[in-house]
Write an enzyme that holds these catalytic residues in place. Structure first.
Site, mmCIF file in Angstrom:
data_model
loop_
_atom_site.group_PDB
_atom_site.id
_atom_site.type_symbol
_atom_site.label_atom_id
_atom_site.label_comp_id
_atom_site.label_asym_id
_atom_site.label_seq_id
_atom_site.Cartn_x
_atom_site.Cartn_y
_atom_site.Cartn_z
ATOM 1 N N TYR A 49 51.208 113.006 103.916
ATOM 2 C CA TYR A 49 51.920 112.350 102.817
ATOM 3 C C TYR A 49 52.230 110.882 103.087
ATOM 4 C CZ TYR A 49 53.739 117.251 102.482
ATOM 5 O OH TYR A 49 53.910 118.600 102.448
ATOM 6 N N CYS A 51 42.254 113.761 118.067
ATOM 7 C CA CYS A 51 41.044 112.969 117.881
ATOM 8 C C CYS A 51 40.815 112.641 116.408
ATOM 9 C CB CYS A 51 39.860 113.705 118.474
ATOM 10 S SG CYS A 51 40.039 113.827 120.247
#
Ligand SMILES: *Cc1c(COP(=O)(O)O)cnc(C)c1O
Length: 444
Positions: free
Chosen positions: A334, A361
């Protein structure tokens, strides 16, 4: 931004619930979710007292999806709240915690037949019906379990959408949740629910958004829902016994966030319900609210150990922590923002601007951009605030990172509530066969 029992002690360390966070890290490791039990209980009381002082016939229902463990169920029960669950797994947790089953409310926009069966067999208090398909499943189940009382609320979409300061009142019905009020589906659902033998319609539900900073949306929701109750009464002679106004009460993630005090939201909501009822000559029904974030959000702090620091001169300094989007998906999901301090240099002067990176990653795995902190070094402890809601419950094992431990602190004592996952836990659900199963491939 020190909330709840957060303090800085003589050693210049952050302390929560009287526990030195540096000591907590020594004992439990990092990343670590630290929950301030006194603040959780205070929040529960503040909602319950605000509601009951204005309208005795009311309940506060904790939205378990924000953070649910057996211990949390126990605290919620002790504080006299009810509990929202949204899946068979959450219901299972509540049952394992021996949470009073009649005080459980079952939500969800795609409850399966098996989940509904589980809810009915165990006798949950309310099922909040979301759609016509669910009504049909319940029609079948009501036949199968003629002895069981199935009390339901219908989830309605009142055409209000509120998020933080974004408040849209477009009458928009484009939502995956609930029966639309504007297009007649809500009324149709009432007719259908009233026609199903074994189903007992108790009232209506709405949930207008999350992290709401204003009381206006609740006022509008109150007027719309009471008007609907009036229409239903006129049409079917049905008296609404309960109305549930959902959650969404905002909290402080950053210094600049200014949520209203709980009692102001509640005052506005209850006052407008009462006014509307008076206008329409209706009895004020039982009133329900469902705070999640506002109960648990500010009570959580995540502690991390600082590792790699990468300085790109003239551009940015990246400071990496030993967790990231696996324990806090909200920045990536968000664009959520947080405040943080260096827990072992809590009051030291802020001398540099850095950005906090996770260890996953993904370039998008950034927890905080551009935060002012004291001189930071590998081995320091970073404390990120307001991580109680939608953190542990949204945690994943991405990159095979074990989920952090959860510790509850209160009155100078720390209790381990969830232990840190081990590498073995990561593989515990894997099924591997001693010999490779024969697989037939289409010839190429
Ligand atoms: C998510 C949710 C809540 C809780 O929302 P918060 O913003 O955490 O208060 C309450 N009710 C329903 C139906 C929800 O989906």
């Amino acid at each position: 931004m020190l909330l709840g029992t957060c303090r800085v002690n003589k050693l210049n360390h952050l302390e929560i619930g009287g526990c030195d966070t540096v000591e907590l890290v020594k004992e439990f490791g990092t990343p670590l979710y630290v929950m301030d039990e006194n603040l959780i209980r205070e929040n529960c009381r503040s909602f319950l007292n605000s509601m009951r002082s204005l309208h005795e016939n009311s309940e506060v229902i904790y939205a378990g999806k924000a953070f649910l463990t057996i211990e949390m169920c126990r605290i919620i029960e002790e504080e006299g709240l009810c509990l929202d669950v949204v899946s068979g797994g959450e219901l299972y947790t509540a049952i394992k915690a021996q949470f009073p089953i009649k005080r459980i409310y079952f939500h969800g926009n795609n409850k399966s037949y098996d989940e509904l069966k589980m809810a009915i067999e165990n006798g949950v208090g309310r099922i909040i019906v979301d759609n016509f398909y669910e009504l049909e499943l319940l029609r079948d189940l009501a036949k199968k379990y003629p002895g069981k009382k199935i009390n339901v609320l219908l989830r309605l979409t009142p055409g209000i959408e509120a998020h933080t300061h974004d408040y849209i009142k477009t009458g928009q019905i484009d939502s995956k949740f609930g029966f639309g009020m504007e297009n007649g589906q809500a009324m149709q659902a009432v007719e259908s629910a009233l026609s199903i033998k074994g189903l007992k319609l108790m009232g209506f539900h709405c949930h207008i958004g999350s992290q709401i900073f204003e009381d206006e949306p609740f006022k509008d929701a109150a007027q719309i829902m009471i008007k609907f109750a009036k229409d239903v009464f006129d049409r079917y002679g049905f008296t609404t016994k309960e109305i549930d106004f959902g959650g969404g009460f905002g909290i402080k993630y950053r210094e600049t966030d200014k949520p209203l005090p709980v009692k102001e939201y509640i005052q506005t909501l209850v006052t407008s319900v009462k006014e509307s009822c008076k206008n329409y000559g209706l009895h004020v029904p039982k009133l329900l609210i469902e705070p999640g974030r506002a109960i648990i959000g500010e009570a959580g702090t995540t502690l991390y150990t600082i590792g790699a620091i990468k300085n790109i001169p003239g551009i940015r300094k990246y400071v990496s922590v030993d967790g990231g989007m696996s324990d806090n998906i909200r920045p990536a999901l968000y664009g959520a923002e947080y405040s943080a301090i260096v827990a072992n240099k809590a009051n030291s002067p802020k001398v540099e601007k850095v950005s906090i990176a996770g260890k996953c990653c993904e370039s998008g795995d950034m927890l905080i951009w551009d935060i002012d902190l004291p001189k930071i070094e590998p081995g320091d402890i970073l404390a990120v605030f307001s991580t109680g809601a939608y953190h542990y419950s949204m945690a994943s094992n991405y990159n095979m990172l074990p989920k952090p431990a959860v510790v509850f602190v209160k009155d100078n004592t720390a209790r381990l509530v969830v232990r840190r996952q081990t590498y073995e836990d990561l593989l515990s659900a894997e099924v591997y066969l001693p010999q490779a199963k024969k697989v037939f491939l289409a010839s190429m």
